[in-house]
Design an enzyme around this catalytic site. Structure first.
Site, PDB file in Angstrom:
ATOM      1  N   ASP A   1       0.822  -1.219   0.000  1.00  0.00           N
ATOM      2  CA  ASP A   1       0.000   0.000   0.000  1.00  0.00           C
ATOM      3  C   ASP A   1       0.849   1.258   0.000  1.00  0.00           C
ATOM      4  OD1 ASP A   1      -2.939  -1.195   1.853  1.00  0.00           O
ATOM      5  OD2 ASP A   1      -2.312  -1.422  -0.231  1.00  0.00           O
TER       6      ASP A   1
ATOM      7  N   HIS B   1      -4.430  -2.484  -1.527  1.00  0.00           N
ATOM      8  CA  HIS B   1      -4.988  -1.369  -2.292  1.00  0.00           C
ATOM      9  C   HIS B   1      -4.278  -1.173  -3.622  1.00  0.00           C
ATOM     10  CE1 HIS B   1      -7.730   0.817   0.568  1.00  0.00           C
ATOM     11  NE2 HIS B   1      -7.177  -0.077   1.370  1.00  0.00           N
TER      12      HIS B   1
END
Lengths: 413, 513
Positions: free
Chosen positions: A47, A83
Site C-alpha cells: 500500500d 490497495h
C-alpha cells in the site's frame, strides 16, 4: 548494517488538498530521513499507493522522491498491498519497477501445487528478501496456505515481507478484517516486515524472528487521524542488524497535531446541539491543527442535517484549523410519530400531524411556531386546496394564490 | 444387514400390551435387542427383543432330570425335543409403522401371529440425512447393522445431547462420526473443546480430512504447527464471572476481591491484580485473600508478573497481555456462522481448559441472546458445544458457569451442549431433565444405568440388561426427536470416512504478483 521498514503510505488516499499535501510531505520526510540515516535499503510492505493506478499528480510526486532515493544509491523493495495490487501486474508499482525506482520481491514458482518463493538478494548487504503480495479482500490467504518457504537453517540474514493481518494479533476494533494465522507465516526468517494493519506493533514469537508492523506513514482515513488524536504517532522503523536484529527504532513523523473532540448531544434539539458543539470547539486551540469532531446521541428535535457540518467546519477554519472532519454517524433524530387517526375528520388529522411535528421545524418567526404556527399551516393548506374560479386563467389563479398566501404569512407582496 | 432379515422367527403365544411372548422357531437365535415386526390387517408393529429365555412344556424338575441324563449318559436322546423345548422371546412394542410414519402402539397382534426380523424396507419412513438431520450411525437389530441410517434432527443439538458411556465403549468414535456428518451443515456451528486432541486429526485421520474442512473447519492449538491458529486470549477479554464455577474452591471473599478489582480497573482488572504485590490500601481486600486468589489465578493462567522486568513470565502463552484481542470474537463469529471450531486443550491442566471453554461458551451464549433480543437470531446458525467429562462443570459442587446456564436456558437461544460423561449420577437432575437426547452406550454400573433409564425420553425400564450388554460402537438413542429409542451401530470412524474422502486435488495456481 541498517534498513528502513515502512508500510501503508496510501499515497493518494486523501482528497482534501491540505491532507494530500501532508501525505506527500510524510513520504518525502520519511525518505529523506532514510537517506540521512544512511540505510542500506528500504522496505515498503504494501500500500505505497491507495489505488493501483493513482492520480498522476500523486504518481509524479512519488516518482520524484523515489528518483532522489535511487540516485542516493538506496534500493527500495516492495510488495503489493491490498490497495495497490494488480492481478495482471499493470499497477503503477510495476511501472515504477520498470523505471528502476523500486523492486518487487515477490518472485516465486509453483512446484507440485506449492508456492516456493525466490529470494531477491540485496547486492550491498547480501540480505535475502522474499515476499508475498496482498490481494483484495484478503484473498492472499490461499497463497499462504500453499506456501512452502521455510527458511529454517538457511544461512544469512533473511527478511520476509507481507501485507496481511495476523489473526492472533489483530486489534479488537479490526476483528472483522481477514487475516492469516500465525502458523501460516514461513519460519526461519530474521525479520518479518509486515503491513496492512494501521497500528504499530513489534511481535516476538517463539519459532519466528521479530514481526513488525510500522503502522501508517500519515493517514488514509479518519480513523487513522483519530488514532493520532489519541496519541498514536505515525512513522516507520529503522532496523540495525548484523547477522541478527540488533536494534529497532521507531521514527515518529509528527507533521501536524490532531485534536479529537467528542460531543454528546442527547436530548437536545438540533439548534442546541450545534450551539454546544461550537461552544466546545471555541474553548480549544485549533490553529494549525487537524480537528476531528465526533457528535453522537439522539436529538430531541430537529434533523441530523441541521447540526450542520459546514457551519462547524467553516467556524474552525476561520479560527485557523488546518482541516476539520465532522463525524455524525452516531447521531440520530427522533422519528416522526405515528398518528392515531380513530374517527377524526381530515382537518382534525391535519391539525394533529402539525401539532406533533411543529417542534421539529427549526424556525425563529413566532408566527410560525406553536398554536399560531399550526393555524398558519392549516390556512395555507386550505388556500392551496382551492380550485380555480370559473373563467379564471391559470396566470390569474397562480397570482391570486400567491397573493393570499403572502397575506396569510403576513408578508407584504 | 443380516442375511436373515425379513425371515420369520416365531409365533406369538402370550403376553399383553406391554410385552408379548414369542416361541422362537428352531434355529433362529434371536439376539437381545433384535428388532422384530408383526404384520397383520395392513399394519406393522415394531418390537424389540428385551429378553430371551428357555421355554418347555415339561416341568422344571423334569428339565433338571433331563440335563442330568445328558451329562451322565452317553447316548441319551430326547423324544420330540423340538416340540417340547424352545426359546421364548420377550418383545416390547416400540411403534406402529404406517404410511405416514410411526405412532404409539395401542393394540396387540393376533394370538399365534407370525413375527419376523426387520428389514430396511420396513424403515422407509425413517428420517433420511439432509440439512435438517444428521446421521450418527445405522439402525441396529441386535448386533446386526441395517442399511438404514440413524439420524438425529438438527434441532436435537440445541436441545442438548448427553453421551453416556463407560470407558472404552467408543464415545470418541461416535462424536467423530457425528461431527464428520455435521461438517458440511452450515446451519449448525460447533465449538469442540478437545482435551485429548483427537478430533482434528493432527496425527492420522480426523475432521481435517473432510472434503469441506477447508471452508468449514478451524483448529486452534497452543502448539504452533502449520495447520492451526495459535490459541491466544488477551487478558482484557476475561471478566471475573469467567472464573466462577470452573476454578476449584473459589471462596466468596476471593470472588469479591475480583469484583472489586474489576469495578476499579475495568478491562485492566486482571493485569492489575496480577501485577500488584499486595491489595490496595483501602482494606476492602484482606491480604490472605489476595495472596490466595493471586496464587490461584497465576496457576490457572500460567502467568506470573516479573516486577523487575515489568512484564509477565508466561508459561502457557495462552493468556497474554499483547495480542489475542479478537480470538474470542473470531471464534464466536465463526461458530455462529456455521463453522466448526476445534480447540485443542490437551497441553493444559483441567482448570485452564475449563476456563477457556467457559470464556468461549459465555461469549457465544451472550451473542445469541443479544441476537434474539434484536430479532436476528434466525440469521445465525444454531451452536452446539462439545464438552468432554461434562461433570467437571455440570455437577452441583462448583456452582453456575456458562455451561450450566446453557444447559438450563440455551435452548431458547439456539445454543446446545453435547455433554460426554462416564458418570451421569453427578449431573444435577434438572440439567439432566433438560438434555432431551440421551445417547446411551454400554455401562456396567447399575446405578448409572438406572439414572439413564429414569431420565430417558422413552420407557427403557425393560432395557437395563440390553444397556449392560451393549458392545463397543453399539448404542441406544433416546430422544424427544426420535419415534422410539433407536438402537444404533456406529461405524469405526477410520472406515466410515473412506467413503467420503476424495483424492487430493492438484491445484493450479498463478504465481502471486
Amino acid at each position: 548494517m541498517r534498513f528502513a521498514h515502512l508500510a501503508d503510505c496510501h499515497l493518494g488516499a486523501n482528497r482534501a488538498a491540505v491532507l494530500r499535501e501532508l501525505e506527500a510531505k510524510a513520504f518525502h520526510e520519511a525518505m529523506r530521513r532514510c537517506v540521512e540515516a544512511k540505510v542500506d535499503f528500504i522496505l515498503i510492505a504494501g500500500d505505497l499507493f491507495h489505488v493501483n493506478i493513482p492520480d498522476m499528480t500523486v504518481v509524479n510526486g512519488a516518482a520524484k522522491i523515489l528518483r532522489e532515493v535511487a540516485d542516493a544509491g538506496v534500493p527500495v523493495y516492495v510488495v503489493y498491498g491490498s490497495h495497490d495490487f494488480s492481478p495482471n501486474q499493470t499497477a503503477i508499482i510495476d511501472v515504477f519497477e520498470s523505471a528502476g525506482l523500486l523492486r518487487k520481491v515477490t518472485r516465486a514458482k509453483v512446484v507440485d501445487g506449492k508456492i516456493k518463493l525466490e529470494y531477491t538478494v540485496d547486492k550491498r548487504t547480501g540480505v535475502k528478501i522474499a515476499g508475498l503480495s496482498a490481494r483484495k479482500g484478503g484473498l492472499e490467504q490461499e497463497y499462504f496456505k500453499r506456501l512452502d518457504a521455510d527458511a529454517t537453517g538457511q544461512e544469512g540474514f533473511k527478511i520476509f515481507m507481507f501485507h496481511s493481518a495476523i489473526s492472533e494479533y489483530k486489534p479488537l476494533r479490526l476483528r472483522e478484517m481477514s487475516s492469516i494465522p500465525l502458523s501460516h507465516l514461513p519460519r526461519g526468517y530474521s525479520y518479518y516486515a509486515a503491513g496492512h494493519v494501521h497500528q504499530r506493533a513489534e511481535i516476538h514469537e517463539r519459532e519466528y524472528g521479530l514481526i513488525v508492523y510500522p503502522g501508517v506513514l500519515f493517514a488514509s482515513s479518519p480513523i487513522d487521524l483519530e488514532m493520532q488524536g489519541n496519541g498514536v504517532k505515525p512513522g516507520f522503523y529503522i532496523v540495525d542488524f548484523d547477522g541478527e536484529v540488533k536494534n529497532v527504532s521507531f521514527q515518529e513523523l509528527d507533521l501536524c497535531s490532531v485534536v479529537n473532540v467528542e460531543v454528546d448531544v442527547s436530548n437536545l434539539n438540533s439548534q442546541q446541539a450545534l450551539t454546544l458543539v461550537l461552544d466546545k470547539l471555541e474553548k480549544l486551540d485549533v490553529k494549525g491543527k487537524i480537528v476531528m469532531v465526533k457528535i453522537h446521541g439522539k436529538l430531541a428535535g430537529g434533523r441530523v442535517s441541521d447540526v450542520s457540518s459546514s457551519v462547524i467546519v467553516d467556524a474552525q477554519v476561520k479560527r485557523g484549523a488546518l482541516h476539520v472532519y465532522v463525524n455524525r454517524n452516531q447521531l440520530s433524530a427522533v422519528e416522526n410519530s405515528n398518528v392515531k387517526l380513530g374517527s377524526l375528520s381530515v382537518q382534525a388529522v391535519e391539525a394533529e400531524i402539525f401539532k406533533l411535528n411543529i417542534g421539529k421545524v427549526n424556525i425563529s418567526d413566532s408566527k410560525l411556531q406553536g398554536e399560531e404556527g399550526i393555524q398558519t399551516a392549516q390556512s395555507l393548506l386550505a388556500l392551496l386546496r382551492q380550485s380555480p374560479l370559473p373563467n379564471e386563467s391559470k396566470t390569474d389563479y397562480e397570482a391570486r394564490l400567491k397573493r393570499d398566501a403572502l397575506k396569510i404569512l403576513g408578508v407584504e407582496g | 444387514m443380516s442375511a436373515s432379515a425379513g425371515k420369520t422367527v416365531g409365533k406369538i403365544f402370550a403376553g399383553d400390551i406391554n410385552e408379548i411372548l414369542i416361541r422362537e422357531r428352531r434355529g433362529c437365535s434371536v439376539e437381545l435387542g433384535a428388532l422384530l415386526v408383526s404384520e397383520f390387517a395392513g399394519m406393522k408393529i415394531l418390537f424389540e427383543a428385551v429378553n430371551v429365555a428357555y421355554g418347555s412344556i415339561v416341568t422344571l424338575n423334569e428339565c433338571i432330570d433331563i440335563a442330568w441324563r445328558f451329562s451322565e449318559k452317553k447316548e441319551y436322546r430326547l423324544h420330540e425335543e423340538e416340540r417340547k423345548f424352545y426359546n421364548v422371546i420377550h418383545a416390547r412394542p416400540l411403534a406402529v409403522i404406517n404410511e405416514n410414519g410411526f405412532s404409539k402402539p395401542k393394540l396387540i397382534p393376533p394370538m399365534f401371529g407370525s413375527v419376523r426380523e426387520i428389514s430396511d424396507s420396513d424403515l422407509n419412513f425413517m428420517m433420511r440425512e439432509n440439512d435438517d438431520s444428521v446421521a450418527i450411525g445405522s439402525i441396529r437389530s441386535g448386533s446386526s447393522q441395517l442399511n438404514t441410517p440413524a439420524c438425529l434432527k438438527r434441532e436435537a443439538f440445541t436441545h442438548h445431547v448427553l453421551v453416556a458411556a463407560a470407558t472404552g465403549r467408543g464415545k470418541s468414535n461416535l462424536v467423530k462420526v457425528m461431527l464428520w456428518n455435521l461438517m458440511s451443515n452450515n446451519k449448525v456451528g460447533m465449538l469442540i473443546l478437545d482435551p485429548h486432541n483427537e478430533y482434528y486429526g493432527v496425527r492420522g485421520v480426523g475432521l481435517k480430512d473432510h472434503p469441506d474442512a477447508n471452508k468449514m473447519l478451524v483448529y486452534y492449538s497452543m502448539k504452533n504447527s502449520c495447520v492451526n491458529q495459535t490459541l491466544k486470549i488477551n487478558l482484557e477479554s476475561l471478566k471475573p464471572h469467567h472464573f466462577y464455577g470452573v476454578i476449584y474452591n473459589l471462596t466468596d471473599p476471593q470472588r469479591d476481591a475480583m469484583e472489586i478489582y474489576y469495578h476499579a480497573h475495568g478491562k485492566k482488572w486482571l493485569f492489575r491484580l496480577l501485577a500488584d504485590d499486595k491489595p490496595p490500601g483501602d482494606n476492602k481486600i484482606n491480604l490472605a485473600t489476595f495472596t490466595a486468589l493471586k496464587r490461584k489465578l497465576e496457576s490457572v493462567l500460567g502467568l506470573r508478573f516479573d516486577a523487575a522486568a515489568n512484564k509477565f513470565d508466561n508459561k502457557l502463552n495462552i493468556f497474554v497481555d499483547f495480542g489475542g484481542e479478537s480470538t474470542v470474537a473470531d471464534i464466536t463469529s465463526k461458530v455462529t456462522c456455521g463453522s466448526k471450531v476445534v480447540v485443542d486443550t490437551s497441553d493444559v491442566g483441567g482448570e485452564t481448559e475449563l476456563l477457556i471453554g467457559n470464556i468461549l461458551a459465555d461469549e457465544i451464549f451472550k451473542f445469541n441472546r443479544n441476537a434474539k433480543d434484536e430479532g436476528k437470531l434466525d440469521s445465525f446458525a444454531s451452536v452446539c458445544i462439545v464438552l468432554e467429562e461434562a461433570p467437571r462443570v455440570l455437577s452441583e459442587t462448583e456452582g453456575d458457569n456458562a455451561f450450566t446456564r446453557i444447559a438450563r436456558e440455551g435452548r431458547k437461544f439456539k445454543v446446545g451442549l453435547i455433554a460426554i460423561t462416564q458418570l451421569v449420577s453427578v449431573i444435577p437432575r434438572d440439567i439432566l431433565a433438560n438434555m432431551n437426547t440421551k445417547i446411551i452406550m454400554g455401562n456396567e454400573l447399575s446405578t448409572e444405568r438406572r439414572i439413564l433409564i429414569e431420565s430417558a425420553a422413552q420407557d427403557l425400564s425393560k432395557n437395563d440388561h440390553i444397556i449392560a450388554s451393549l458392545d463397543k460402537g453399539e448404542l441406544i438413542v433416546s430422544s424427544i426427536f426420535t419415534p422410539f429409542a433407536l438402537p444404533v451401530k456406529v461405524p469405526l470412524f477410520e472406515d466410515y470416512i473412506k467413503n467420503f474422502m476424495k483424492p487430493k486435488q492438484q491445484f493450479t495456481i498463478d504465481v502471486p504478483g
